[in-house]
Design an enzyme around this catalytic site. Sequence first.
Site, PDB file in Angstrom:
ATOM      1  N   TYR A 123      -6.414 -15.610  -6.459  1.00 27.14           N
ATOM      2  CA  TYR A 123      -6.590 -15.834  -5.033  1.00 27.14           C
ATOM      3  C   TYR A 123      -6.907 -14.506  -4.324  1.00 27.14           C
ATOM      4  O   TYR A 123      -7.907 -14.377  -3.620  1.00 27.14           O
ATOM      5  CB  TYR A 123      -5.326 -16.466  -4.446  1.00 27.14           C
ATOM      6  CG  TYR A 123      -5.296 -16.438  -2.940  1.00 27.14           C
ATOM      7  CD1 TYR A 123      -6.110 -17.291  -2.195  1.00 27.14           C
ATOM      8  CD2 TYR A 123      -4.477 -15.544  -2.251  1.00 27.14           C
ATOM      9  CE1 TYR A 123      -6.112 -17.243  -0.808  1.00 27.14           C
ATOM     10  CE2 TYR A 123      -4.471 -15.486  -0.869  1.00 27.14           C
ATOM     11  CZ  TYR A 123      -5.296 -16.342  -0.154  1.00 27.14           C
ATOM     12  OH  TYR A 123      -5.299 -16.281   1.222  1.00 27.14           O
ATOM     13  N   LYS A 127     -10.380 -13.335  -2.509  1.00 29.00           N
ATOM     14  CA  LYS A 127     -10.385 -13.020  -1.084  1.00 29.00           C
ATOM     15  C   LYS A 127     -10.866 -11.579  -0.853  1.00 29.00           C
ATOM     16  O   LYS A 127     -11.552 -11.283   0.129  1.00 29.00           O
ATOM     17  CB  LYS A 127      -8.975 -13.193  -0.495  1.00 29.00           C
ATOM     18  CG  LYS A 127      -8.508 -14.630  -0.377  1.00 29.00           C
ATOM     19  CD  LYS A 127      -9.321 -15.468   0.592  1.00 29.00           C
ATOM     20  CE  LYS A 127      -8.990 -15.182   2.050  1.00 29.00           C
ATOM     21  NZ  LYS A 127      -9.762 -16.091   2.949  1.00 29.00           N
TER      22      LYS A 127
END
Lengths: 310, 870
Positions: A123, A127
């Site tokens: 994640y 990002k």
Amino acid sequence: MLGRAVAQTIGRNGHTVTVLQRRPSGLDYAEIQGDITDQQVVRSAVKDQQAVIHLAARVSPAGRWRDFADVNIGGTSNLINASQQAGVTRFVYVSSPSVASSGKAHIGESALPADPASTRSYYARSKAEAEQLVLARAGGEMAVTAVRPHLVWGPGDEQLVARVVRRATSGSLRLIGSGAALVDSTYVDNAADALAAALDQAPAIDGQALVISNGEPRPVTELLRGLCDAAGFELPMRCVPTWAAKAGGALVEAVWAAGRLTTDPPMTRFLAEQLSTAHWYDQRLTRELLDWTPTVSIDDGLARLADWYR
Amino acid sequence: MARLPPRDLIGLDPAWSNLVSAIDADGVKRTWHVLDSGRESARGTVLCIHGNPNWSYMWRGLAQSLTDWRVIAVDALNMGFSERTGGPRRLADHISDLAAVTRALDIEGPVITIAHDWGGPISMGWAQQNLDQLAGVVLMNTGVARPLAVKVPPLISIARATLRATCKTTPMFLHGALRMARPQLTREVYRGYAAPYRTAALRTGVRDFVEDIPIEQTHESFETLAGVAAGLDKLQDVPALLMWGAKDIIFSDAFLHDLMQRLPHADVHRYPDAGHQIVEDTDAIDLIDTWINDRVSGARVPISTPNGPRTSAPIWSAVELRRNDDAKAIIEMRSKATERVERSISFGQLDERVQSLARGLLVAGIRPGDRLATLVPPGIDLTVLVYACLRAGIIVVAPDAGLGLDGLRRALRSSRPDYVVGDWRGLLLAKSLRLPATRLRLSSLDELAGSGSTVTTPAEPLPDDPAVVVFTSGSTGPSKGVVYTHRQLEAQRDALHGAFGIEPSDKAVVAFAPFAVLAPALGIPSVVPPMDVTKPAKLTAQTIADAATAIEATIVFASPAVLTNIAATSDDLQGPSRSALQSIRAVATAGAPVSPQLLAAIQPVFPNAHFFTPYGMTELMPVTIASANEIGADASDAGVCVGQPLATVDLTIRPITAPSGTFPDPLAAGMLGEVWVRANHLSQGYDHLWRNQSHAFTNDSSVNHKGQAALSAKPTKSGDIPLAASTIGPTRAASWHRSGDVGHLDEFGRLWIEGRVDHLIHAATGVFAPVETELQAESVSGVDHAVAVGVGPIGNQQLAVVVAGESVGSTVVADALVTAAVRAAVSAEIAAVLVTPTIPVDRRHNSKIDRTRVQKWAETVLRGGKPPRL
């Protein structure tokens, strides 16, 4: 939860809002349903818009890299390309402090540059790459900025609050280490206000990344205790040593990856680090640049959360 | 051939590197690599000389930060990136080579030499030949002669014995020296240091340098080095700075001591925890910058130490005045109930023993100005020894057993006594610390006194000669030596005499070690109860009563910890003991303030006593002497009230943020700031800690008197009459001391202390002191002690409140109830409420909270670390 709050906040501020969602939002604004990985949908969504706030992301503690990359990097790329072509002048990317987190404690620091290579989860890495993609467009016709809210919570939150409550009720919530690590968090309305402020200030903060939070760090135990209290549960006081949590997290990640499991894993290394090391930030520059201060304190936020659960 | 260094070495600007050619002493053209910061408009030149194995890379920080000076750093021939000559260069060559380079560079105007390691003798050789240009010298971890006590360092012996293998063929010596850095060098910096020495051929100069160390008299460089050493007396009017990493295993403290004797006027800064690579280990560059700005004006000024006229009676004069008095001066008690009086000495005997021991010490070969450390428990022997040393002009190093073993070791190492006197325990300790001092048995002093009885009385020391070195408690950072001159000690005696209103009829029970030595100077008899100096709190009410009975005491000196125990054990007192304590007119405490609770508990034990609490610091004691009876009743303001400053003390509150070396205007009453003090009894300053000295002692000759307006209305106590006939002059000492304490003055001119500068909480919303928060947190029931600390970066700190108490639980994070109660009681924004079983206090006073430790503990747990032991 945050997307809804942001739409309502900027709507109240007098802007004409269009939402792009995968599922119906139930909001009173123009709405396009679809996925940001679909270029067609994205192009039609940004058509004739002056500004874009991008909150769509795949958020999960586990899963395959491909899935994160497709949505968080591919989707962001679609969106920023389409926005630039459509003549959008302000682009606010909602990022995460974890894009600059190499597993070390963050103690009163301001936002460091995103560093995909040292991130600790798919994640965070996706990002981080997406944030770099966005900020690389700085200096052009379209002002770009990355806003990184830390641990957003509030009524209707499916990420932090719901997970904590689910774990607390199933008896699988554990405190890691002494549970004293100081962590920042952000009440949802404050995050929405900050994003609205970022939209207003966009030309002045072109190319910048800013962490936002309530500016009230708390020991992780106290924060979780407050969330559980508000939801009407008692925080279990069972503790796991930090090393055990990290080792267990690594094992769980391996099992989840091998089994291609998509359910929430009980622990990951990333989560273990987030819950056992300090993460709090310098808000002075953020507040000055955004001309914003949080209006809902942690105590007030917890009271509102308790009302919501009642 | 000389080369330019690689362009990518960290911290080194390629623009600084030059190749300079000149003719050497043999008429051969040579080429040197020279760093030149090139600032032509400068005040002068700083000439930097490296040692071995090293090169001018070590001076990169100086080239960067000294903006007013042109910084030139030369790589010696065969070293760094300078030419490899094909033959060895000896010390004499290096000195003439350096002269050739400076001639070629056409350096004009003032020059400051800065050198490290074997660069030291080279720089001193150059300095002696260029006295007309010389504006200052800085030497670090070097030597010009092997001190007698020093054997050849093993590392050097090994290197010498195996020259080829260790220094040239392999880079062992190079890497060994670089690895001495504490902490270790980063990989990039390490690469910078190693860059010119990558092959055996390039390392020839490293071997030659080791070979050139003149260990034996027949060595060809022996005479040159001896000449350089002897020539240092030409530098007696040149500002000098000696900087030392005390953990250097080659150039140890002994070499520092040797240089201090050759350059007695030098400023000294000794880093107790740094090693040989001092430039990398410490803030040395910054210190040099500060020192140059402070001490080197560009033009040379003669350095003189003025020894002014006497302003008060010598410290021993009260004893001398009573030389025909048979009255008891000191009584030592022992703990056995049957034979309570162990030893005593009359004033007449005391004077006689002091005089004869003073002569004996000199007969034994101890010279005035030598340092003598006392590891003797308080009592007659210590008092005689201290007065004898003072009389003879021997400097007393008085470490405090309360420093703990490690603190004592550091204190003795840093103050470097020439002699240590102790009982068997003290001497065993001195031996285990491997101090290079001569050890003298306490019992041998009688012999010394006897040997001195026939010799004429020694000359009195001058008022501005150093008299004692005492030590800070270490509760506010590493313990520091503090030097007092005779004049300052005399002023301190006068200040205490006046403040306590001492009458000739007074007699004292001394349960606080520093006062045991003081009583004879005040001219009053004293009794020392049996006490373990490391555990003063064990004294009971009965022991104190016995002591008081033995002497018919009127005054008690004790710390709050002792008073607490007296109060706790006072129920056992019988009638006669009780009445002995009823005759006490004054109880003077020191170390920490007396809390209202303690005052309430102790007052019934001393029903007729006035309670005095002096406030001050090791550097200046006392600053105020508050009457606890008055202050206990009024605790309405923030912090702890310590009363009004003495009439002989100037006290101002100035901005906390004032940078070192500045002299900001005082703040108005009510404003929080740092406490600055000035008085004739202010100490000289820190021992071998020039940097701390330059920060904390501001010698401002254009003294600013603004602060005095607020204090002039203060009434003068009737007791403020100096002991001696010659009173304190109208002029005050020029030096101000920044105490590091923070507080404010109220409208009555009373001082309220709110903590230490280092313990302030620098939050994003502003700076505040911890005391108010702590008092608020302690109002929560169940919280016995609270410590407020800041965690995180200065300017963005969060407040953590650490509490202890029986009913607050034991988890690190306080439970919901305690957290809520503390948050509700405290007006400041709290990030975390933490719980610890105990709050640590410092060892000396048994009463000051060790905030630094609590702060570190909180910082660790709030970072997510494992809670350390407190």
